[in-house]
Motif scaffolding. Structure first.
Motif, PDB file in Angstrom:
ATOM      1  N   THR A 282      48.499  89.427  73.951  1.00  0.00           N
ATOM      2  CA  THR A 282      48.531  88.297  73.026  1.00  0.00           C
ATOM      3  C   THR A 282      47.217  88.172  72.254  1.00  0.00           C
ATOM      4  O   THR A 282      46.137  88.211  72.843  1.00  0.00           O
TER       5      THR A 282
ATOM      6  N   ASN B 241      56.653  89.128  61.076  1.00  0.00           N
ATOM      7  CA  ASN B 241      57.347  89.411  62.340  1.00  0.00           C
ATOM      8  C   ASN B 241      56.454  89.305  63.570  1.00  0.00           C
ATOM      9  O   ASN B 241      56.643  90.013  64.557  1.00  0.00           O
ATOM     10  N   ARG B 242      55.459  88.406  63.505  1.00  0.00           N
ATOM     11  CA  ARG B 242      54.614  88.148  64.673  1.00  0.00           C
ATOM     12  C   ARG B 242      54.996  86.773  65.226  1.00  0.00           C
ATOM     13  O   ARG B 242      54.948  85.775  64.528  1.00  0.00           O
ATOM     14  N   SER B 243      55.397  86.722  66.489  1.00  0.00           N
ATOM     15  CA  SER B 243      55.749  85.447  67.109  1.00  0.00           C
ATOM     16  C   SER B 243      54.475  84.646  67.377  1.00  0.00           C
ATOM     17  O   SER B 243      53.418  85.220  67.653  1.00  0.00           O
ATOM     18  N   CYS B 244      54.570  83.325  67.263  1.00  0.00           N
ATOM     19  CA  CYS B 244      53.385  82.475  67.381  1.00  0.00           C
ATOM     20  C   CYS B 244      53.613  81.278  68.305  1.00  0.00           C
ATOM     21  O   CYS B 244      54.740  80.825  68.490  1.00  0.00           O
TER      22      CYS B 244
ATOM     23  N   ASP C  69      59.355  76.065  62.371  1.00  0.00           N
ATOM     24  CA  ASP C  69      60.072  76.644  63.503  1.00  0.00           C
ATOM     25  C   ASP C  69      59.146  77.463  64.404  1.00  0.00           C
ATOM     26  O   ASP C  69      59.453  78.596  64.786  1.00  0.00           O
ATOM     27  N   VAL C  70      57.996  76.893  64.732  1.00  0.00           N
ATOM     28  CA  VAL C  70      57.035  77.518  65.641  1.00  0.00           C
ATOM     29  C   VAL C  70      56.737  76.525  66.761  1.00  0.00           C
ATOM     30  O   VAL C  70      56.423  75.361  66.492  1.00  0.00           O
TER      31      VAL C  70
ATOM     32  N   ARG D  84      54.384  84.659  61.018  1.00  0.00           N
ATOM     33  CA  ARG D  84      55.812  84.761  61.344  1.00  0.00           C
ATOM     34  C   ARG D  84      56.551  85.591  60.307  1.00  0.00           C
ATOM     35  O   ARG D  84      57.498  86.316  60.623  1.00  0.00           O
TER      36      ARG D  84
ATOM     37  N   ILE E 115      54.286  86.083  73.875  1.00  0.00           N
ATOM     38  CA  ILE E 115      54.132  85.706  72.463  1.00  0.00           C
ATOM     39  C   ILE E 115      53.020  86.522  71.827  1.00  0.00           C
ATOM     40  O   ILE E 115      51.962  86.723  72.438  1.00  0.00           O
ATOM     41  N   ASN E 116      53.247  86.965  70.615  1.00  0.00           N
ATOM     42  CA  ASN E 116      52.300  87.867  69.955  1.00  0.00           C
ATOM     43  C   ASN E 116      50.962  87.208  69.662  1.00  0.00           C
ATOM     44  O   ASN E 116      49.900  87.771  69.929  1.00  0.00           O
TER      45      ASN E 116
END
Length: 480
Positions: free
Chosen positions: A100, A128-131, A155-156, A125, A183-184
Motif C-alpha cells: 500500500t 485504476n488505483r483503489s483508495c 465513491d471512496v 481512482r 487497498i492500493n
C-alpha cells in the motif's frame, strides 16, 4: 490566472520586433519588461534575479537561426528558462511496489487541503488505483464530516474514529486497515492551523514517523504568491516533504507561486487545483505551464480533458450521425453537457493556442449563449429533439418551448433555423463539398454573435470580409 503576466511578457517581445538580431543594446529593454512582469506576478525576488541573469546570458550567446526573428528566438529562450525554473518535467506520485502506498497531506487551514485530499483520491481512482481516505483533523469543526461527504461523492471509503481519538492513532489504524484490505493507496488528511506553530509540527512529525509515508504533500494556496514558496521551504526543513499541491490556480493568483516554489523550497509541484469541483485537479507539467504563461495554450491538457469525458464508441456514432445529417437536438444537448464537464468555457478556451486574448466579456456572452441553447432544448419533447423539422413547421410548438424556457418565440425559431443550416453544412462537408464563403460566415449556432474569422486555408485565399461582418465581429463570441 496568468493574463497579466502574459500581457507584460508580450510587451517584452515587442521591444525586439523589427530588430535584425539579439544584441547587448536591444535586449535590455526586453529584459526590463520581463523583470517587471515577474515582479508584478509576485515571483520571489531572488528567483527573478537568477531568471533574468540566465536569460540574458543565454540570449547573448544564442546563435542567430536562419528564418527566425529575434523576438521569436527570445521567446524560446524565456520558455526554456521558465520550464527550468518550474522543474523541467512532471514528477509523478510515488507508488510502492507490492504494498500500500501511503500519502500524507499537510498544510495550513484555508488552503483547500481536505478538498485536495478528495481530488487526489478521485484522480488516482481514474488511473485504476483503489483508495482509502483517513480523517485525522479532529480540531476543525465538521472537518471529518466534510471528508466523509466528499468520500461519498467520489465513491471512496473514509476511515474515521470521531473527534475524541488521537490523530496519530487514527492515522496508524487507517493505514493498517488499508494494508489488511489490500487497498492500493491510503491518503491521510491532517489538521492545519491558521499559521505554523510547534504543536502542529510536532503532531505532523509523530504521524509521519508512525505511518512512514511514501509521499508527504504540502497543500499551498497559490493566491499567497511568493509566500507560498517560503511556506513550502519551512515545511520542507521542519517536516520533510516530497512535493506540493498548488490550489486555487483558477482564481486571482498572479502566477508567482508556480514560478517560485521549486526554486525556493526544492520540492516539486506535483498537482495543481484549477477549480472547486472534485474533478478539478491536474498533474503539474512545467512545459505546459510555460506554454500557458506565454499565451501559447495547452493542447495536451485539453486533449486529456476530452479523453476523460469522451467515449470512443460514442464519438464514432456521433461522427456517423453528423456526416449523414442525422445529428439532432438530443445529440447537440449531449455535446453541450460534455463540454460543461470539461470545465468552464473560459477555462477550455484558454487551453487553445491563440485564444488567450478573448475578453472576459466575450467569454461571458459565449457562456450565456450556451445556457440559452440548453434551456430551449430542455423544453422540447423527445420527439421534437429527434425531429427538428417538427418545430420548423409548427409555430405552436415553438411558442410552447419559448414559454417553457423563458425566451421569445423568435429565439426558438432562430435556434431551429440555425441548427438546420448547421446540419446541412455538416452533411456537405462529409461529402467533401465546402460551400463558398462558409469559413468566413457566422457560426450557425452563434444566434447573432460574431462570425468566425475567415479560414486561411480556404481555396483561393480567405473570403473577403465586408464592413457589415466586421461590425458584427465586435458584438460577441460564437459558441461552438
Amino acid at each position: 490566472m496568468f493574463d497579466a503576466l502574459s500581457d507584460r511578457l508580450e510587451a517584452a517581445w515587442k521591444k525586439l520586433r523589427g530588430q535584425d538580431k539579439i544584441s547587448q543594446s536591444n535586449i535590455q529593454d526586453a529584459l526590463r519588461e520581463v523583470r517587471r512582469a515577474l515582479l508584478e506576478a509576485d515571483v520571489n525576488l531572488q528567483v527573478v534575479k537568477d531568471f533574468i541573469a540566465d536569460v540574458e546570458t543565454k540570449a547573448q550567446g544564442a546563435e542567430v537561426i536562419s528564418g527566425v526573428r529575434p523576438d521569436q528566438q527570445f521567446i524560446k529562450i524565456v520558455y526554456d528558462e521558465l520550464v527550468q525554473v518550474m522543474g523541467e518535467e512532471n514528477v509523478p506520485l510515488a507508488e510502492a511496489q507490492n504494498q500500500t502506498t501511503v500519502v500524507l497531506m499537510a498544510g495550513l487551514q484555508g488552503t483547500g487541503k481536505t478538498t485536495a485530499t478528495a481530488k487526489l483520491a478521485l484522480h488516482l481512482r481514474k488511473t485504476n488505483r483503489s483508495c482509502l481516505l483517513v480523517a485525522t483533523d479532529i480540531y476543525r469543526p465538521a472537518a471529518i464530516d466534510q471528508l466523509v461527504t466528499l468520500g461519498k461523492q467520489i465513491d471512496v471509503p473514509v476511515f474515521e474514529m470521531g473527534s475524541d481519538a488521537d490523530p496519530v492513532e487514527i492515522a496508524r489504524q487507517g493505514v493498517e486497515r488499508a494494508r489488511n484490505e489490500g487497498i492500493n493507496t491510503v491518503i491521510v488528511d491532517t489538521a492545519g492551523r491558521l499559521q505554523i506553530d510547534q504543536d502542529m509540527m510536532a503532531e505532523l512529525s509523530r504521524i509521519k514517523s508512525t505511518i512512514e509515508p511514501d509521499e508527504t504533500l504540502l497543500v499551498v494556496d497559490a493566491m499567497t504568491g511568493q509566500e507560498a514558496a517560503n511556506l513550502t521551504r519551512t515545511f520542507h526543513e521542519q517536516i520533510g516533504i516530497t512535493g506540493a499541491i498548488l490550489t486555487k490556480m483558477d482564481g486571482d493568483s498572479r502566477g508567482g507561486a508556480a514560478l517560485s516554489v521549486r526554486q525556493i523550497s526544492g520540492a516539486p509541484i506535483k498537482f495543481i487545483g484549477v477549480g472547486e469541483k472534485v474533478e478539478a485537479l491536474q498533474p503539474f507539467y512545467p512545459d505546459r505551464m510555460a506554454s500557458r504563461i506565454l499565451g501559447m495554450g495547452d493542447v495536451l491538457t485539453l486533449v486529456e480533458k476530452a479523453q476523460e469525458e469522451i467515449d470512443l464508441a460514442d464519438a464514432e456514432k456521433m461522427q456517423e450521425k453528423i456526416l449523414s445529417a442525422r445529428f439532432d437536438f438530443t445529440d447537440f444537448l449531449k455535446q453541450l453537457r460534455l463540454m460543461k464537464n470539461m470545465g468552464s468555457l473560459g477555462g477550455v478556451m484558454k487551453l487553445i493556442p491563440g485564444m488567450n486574448k478573448i475578453s472576459d466579456e466575450q467569454l461571458k456572452q459565449g457562456e450565456t449563449q450556451l445556457k440559452r441553447c440548453e434551456s430551449m432544448i430542455s423544453s422540447m419533447t423527445k420527439q421534437e429533439r429527434k425531429d427538428p423539422d417538427l418545430l420548423a413547421s409548427s409555430p405552436s410548438r415553438r411558442r410552447r418551448i419559448a414559454s417553457g424556457s423563458g425566451y421569445k418565440e423568435s429565439d426558438v425559431t432562430k435556434l431551429v433555423s440555425d441548427f438546420q443550416k448547421m446540419r446541412s453544412l455538416m452533411q456537405q462537408m462529409g461529402q467533401g463539398n465546402f460551400p463558398p464563403g462558409m469559413f468566413g460566415g457566422g457560426n450557425p449556432l452563434a444566434a447573432g454573435n460574431r462570425p468566425s474569422p475567415g479560414w486561411r486555408g480556404y481555396p483561393g485565399g480567405a473570403p473577403p470580409t465586408t464592413k457589415k461582418k466586421k461590425e458584427k465581429k465586435k458584438k460577441g463570441f460564437g459558441t461552438l
